[in-house]
Design a protein around this motif. Structure first.
Motif, short mmCIF file in Angstrom:
data_model
loop_
_atom_site.label_atom_id
_atom_site.label_comp_id
_atom_site.label_asym_id
_atom_site.label_seq_id
_atom_site.Cartn_x
_atom_site.Cartn_y
_atom_site.Cartn_z
N PHE A 129 35.41 47.67 27.02
CA PHE A 129 34.58 47.54 28.22
C PHE A 129 35.28 46.70 29.28
CE2 PHE A 129 31.03 45.34 30.49
CZ PHE A 129 30.59 46.45 31.20
N ALA A 130 35.89 45.58 28.87
CA ALA A 130 36.59 44.72 29.82
C ALA A 130 37.74 45.47 30.49
CB ALA A 130 37.11 43.47 29.11
N HIS A 131 38.50 46.23 29.70
CA HIS A 131 39.61 46.99 30.27
C HIS A 131 39.11 48.05 31.24
CE1 HIS A 131 43.54 48.98 30.43
NE2 HIS A 131 42.88 50.13 30.33
N PHE A 132 38.02 48.71 30.87
CA PHE A 132 37.47 49.75 31.74
C PHE A 132 37.04 49.18 33.09
CE2 PHE A 132 33.60 52.10 33.14
CZ PHE A 132 34.23 53.27 33.53
N VAL A 133 36.29 48.09 33.06
CA VAL A 133 35.76 47.49 34.30
C VAL A 133 36.88 46.91 35.16
CG1 VAL A 133 34.31 45.64 35.22
CG2 VAL A 133 33.49 47.05 33.33
N GLN A 134 37.86 46.29 34.53
CA GLN A 134 38.88 45.57 35.29
C GLN A 134 40.08 46.43 35.68
OE1 GLN A 134 39.91 42.10 32.97
NE2 GLN A 134 37.78 41.43 32.81
N HIS A 135 40.35 47.49 34.92
CA HIS A 135 41.58 48.25 35.17
C HIS A 135 41.36 49.71 35.56
CE1 HIS A 135 44.31 45.07 33.67
NE2 HIS A 135 43.32 44.79 32.83
N GLU A 136 40.31 50.33 35.03
CA GLU A 136 40.12 51.76 35.27
C GLU A 136 39.32 52.02 36.55
OE1 GLU A 136 41.71 53.85 33.72
OE2 GLU A 136 42.20 53.01 31.75
N GLY A 356 36.07 45.07 43.74
CA GLY A 356 35.82 43.63 43.71
C GLY A 356 35.63 43.06 42.32
N GLY A 357 35.41 43.93 41.34
CA GLY A 357 35.28 43.47 39.95
C GLY A 357 36.51 43.77 39.13
N SER A 358 37.56 44.26 39.78
CA SER A 358 38.78 44.66 39.07
C SER A 358 39.87 43.60 39.21
CB SER A 358 39.28 45.99 39.63
OG SER A 358 39.82 45.80 40.93
N ASP A 362 40.08 40.22 42.74
CA ASP A 362 39.08 39.37 42.08
C ASP A 362 38.23 38.73 43.16
OD1 ASP A 362 37.57 37.79 40.48
OD2 ASP A 362 39.21 36.59 39.67
N SER A 363 37.21 39.46 43.61
CA SER A 363 36.43 39.03 44.78
C SER A 363 35.74 37.69 44.57
CB SER A 363 35.39 40.10 45.13
OG SER A 363 34.54 40.37 44.03
N ALA A 364 35.47 37.32 43.32
CA ALA A 364 34.79 36.05 43.06
C ALA A 364 35.61 34.85 43.56
CB ALA A 364 34.50 35.90 41.57
N LYS A 365 36.93 35.00 43.58
CA LYS A 365 37.79 33.90 44.05
C LYS A 365 37.58 33.62 45.53
CE LYS A 365 41.60 34.50 40.75
NZ LYS A 365 43.06 34.80 40.62
N ASP A 374 27.81 40.45 42.17
CA ASP A 374 26.89 39.32 41.99
C ASP A 374 26.11 39.01 43.27
OD1 ASP A 374 27.73 38.97 39.36
OD2 ASP A 374 29.35 37.60 39.95
N TRP A 375 26.82 39.02 44.39
CA TRP A 375 26.16 38.69 45.65
C TRP A 375 25.09 39.72 46.02
CZ3 TRP A 375 25.65 34.37 48.05
CH2 TRP A 375 26.62 33.38 47.96
N LEU A 376 25.41 40.99 45.87
CA LEU A 376 24.42 42.02 46.18
C LEU A 376 23.22 41.93 45.27
CD1 LEU A 376 26.72 45.13 46.83
CD2 LEU A 376 25.55 43.72 48.52
#
Length: 458
Positions: A129-136, A356-358, A362-365, A374-376
């Motif tokens: 799941f982490a790979h999918f959200v961050q890389h795919e 922004g989640g990949s 890294d939009s959180a930075k 998160d903001w939305l």
């Protein structure tokens, strides 16, 4: 004007209310916060807070038969040019849909992926799941586009041939799938443990925070505050008994959430996994369970994720319709063009959320420690939706003349019942929603527990 049938109205609003939150949040929150005691408080909140606001939004839409902006402007006695801005609630639907369709895209991807390969243990599922959200990113955008396109295809057909037709097919299908899964859960030895987790009355766990959690869950459980209820109610025949219809909607919404919880926790407890909520439940915990079922697990995974798609699509469609109605009625656009504009906006904003989640951005930075997602989520759930609820209460309770408001009910309730409801709308509901809003706002944006802070002062 094209209108819903009564059953179409019930199923469409039920479809709007029954979304991913009913399946991956409500059951866990109930079980972890008092079980039956939480559900009891939730039902009380539904009866005395949510249902009051829900009815207010229905009568506004039913009376005006217009989009939210035009509804406030038309029904306001004075300051019409100011009250029309109360229709800002349609923005919430657009913002929510932009990231909601992204999550539905995840589900669509997993539905296909798990047909061929299922992670066998938690670490593997978590890494997948982490790979999918961050890389795919590419696959996420494609899946997100498919969801947006499906919603657009339905919406461009309008109320009767699009939204109602979708819900008349998908909602009964959703119930049938969950009935099948429920009977499977009944065969598991862990079903009794699941039932106890959700329904044993653990009053010792009830605190002020839990009460607020129950009230907040009630408020967000039926699509109040995004304009959907108003727009759908504008398209029901005048002779429709909207009060009894609303009761059916509330029962369907709460009932399916409880059934989903019993199914999910029976599976978790059967394989000694801890219950959790959110994406971790759907994309990490459950796949590891399906893996232990062998070939049948692939079928179960597909069926379960199909149910999630059905629940999500009906909600997603409802979030876009208020904005489309606004463009059609206020900007004189054709439905096809209005649908294209709305869905294009949601798609592009969703792409920003995905990136922004990949690892590529890294939009959180750059956004104070919170991603675009998160903001939305925080803005809509802690500010826009509760504020819209409060505004509707004040508008119906104080701005609309009392006698005119009573006439909106078409004698479906007695004057005594109406007076009691008016008290709830004027005083109880705004205070309850305002408290939820403040607690959530300070907790989410400033990490301050306002309830504890007030208690310490006292």
């Amino acid at each position: 004007m094209i209108q819903f049938s009564r059953i179409g109205f019930i199923l469409s609003l039920a479809g709007s209310a029954i979304g991913l939150g009913n399946i991956w949040k409500f059951p866990y929150v109930a079980g972890a916060n008092g079980g039956g005691a939480f559900i009891f408080i939730f039902i009380i909140a539904v009866l005395f807070v949510l249902f009051s606001v829900f009815m207010a939004e229905i009568i506004l839409g039913r009376e005006s038969t217009k989009d939210p902006v035009s509804t406030f402007e038309t029904l306001a006695i004075k300051n019409k040019h100011i009250w029309k801005y109360s229709g800002f609630m349609i923005i919430s639907g657009l913002l929510i849909l932009s990231f909601y369709s992204m999550v539905l895209g995840w589900i669509l991807y997993y539905m296909i992926y798990l047909l061929f390969s299922i992670p066998s243990h938690g670490d593997e599922a978590s890494a997948l799941f982490a790979h999918f959200v961050q890389h795919e990113v590419f696959y996420q955008i494609i899946a997100h586009f498919v969801i947006i396109a499906l919603c657009g295809f339905v919406l461009v057909k309008g109320i009767k041939k699009g939204i109602e037709a979708l819900n008349v097919i998908l909602m009964p299908s959703l119930f049938l799938i969950f009935i099948f899964l429920f009977f499977y859960a009944l065969t598991l030895e862990s079903f009794s443990e699941s039932f106890a987790f959700m329904f044993n009355f653990r009053w010792e766990q009830i605190t002020s925070h839990v009460i607020l959690e129950a009230m907040g869950q009630a408020f967000f459980s039926m699509s109040v505050g995004v304009g959907t209820v108003m727009v759908y109610s504008a398209a029901i025949p005048k002779h429709t008994n909207f009060i009894s219809s609303s009761i059916y909607i509330a029962l369907l919404n709460t009932g399916l959430a409880i059934i989903a919880g019993l199914i999910i926790f029976s599976l978790l407890f059967e394989y000694n996994l801890q219950p959790n909520a959110g994406p971790g439940l759907i994309f990490i915990s459950l796949p590891t369970i399906f893996a232990q079922l062998g070939a049948f697990g692939h079928v179960m995974a597909f069926v379960f994720f199909i149910a999630l798609i059905f629940a999500g699509i009906t909600s997603a469609v409802s979030m876009a319709e208020p904005s489309i109605a606004y463009l059609i009625q206020r900007q004189n656009q054709q439905r096809k063009k209005a649908t294209f504009v709305v869905m294009l906006f949601c798609f592009l904003l969703g792409v920003i959320v995905i990136i922004g989640g990949s690892v590529y951005w890294d939009s959180a930075k750059y956004l104070g420690g919170n991603s675009v997602f998160d903001w939305l989520d925080k803005l809509t759930s802690t500010v826009f939706m509760p504020l819209a609820g409060i505004i509707m209460c004040l508008f119906v309770g104080f701005i609309t003349p009392k006698d005119k408001t009573y006439k909106m009910f078409d004698n479906y309730i007695s004057y005594k019942t109406f007076t009691f409801w008016l008290i709830l709308i004027r005083f109880v509901a705004p205070v309850a929603i305002g408290t939820i809003m403040l607690q959530s706002f300070f907790a989410q944006f400033f990490n301050i527990d306002i309830i504890s802070a007030i208690a310490m002062k006292l």
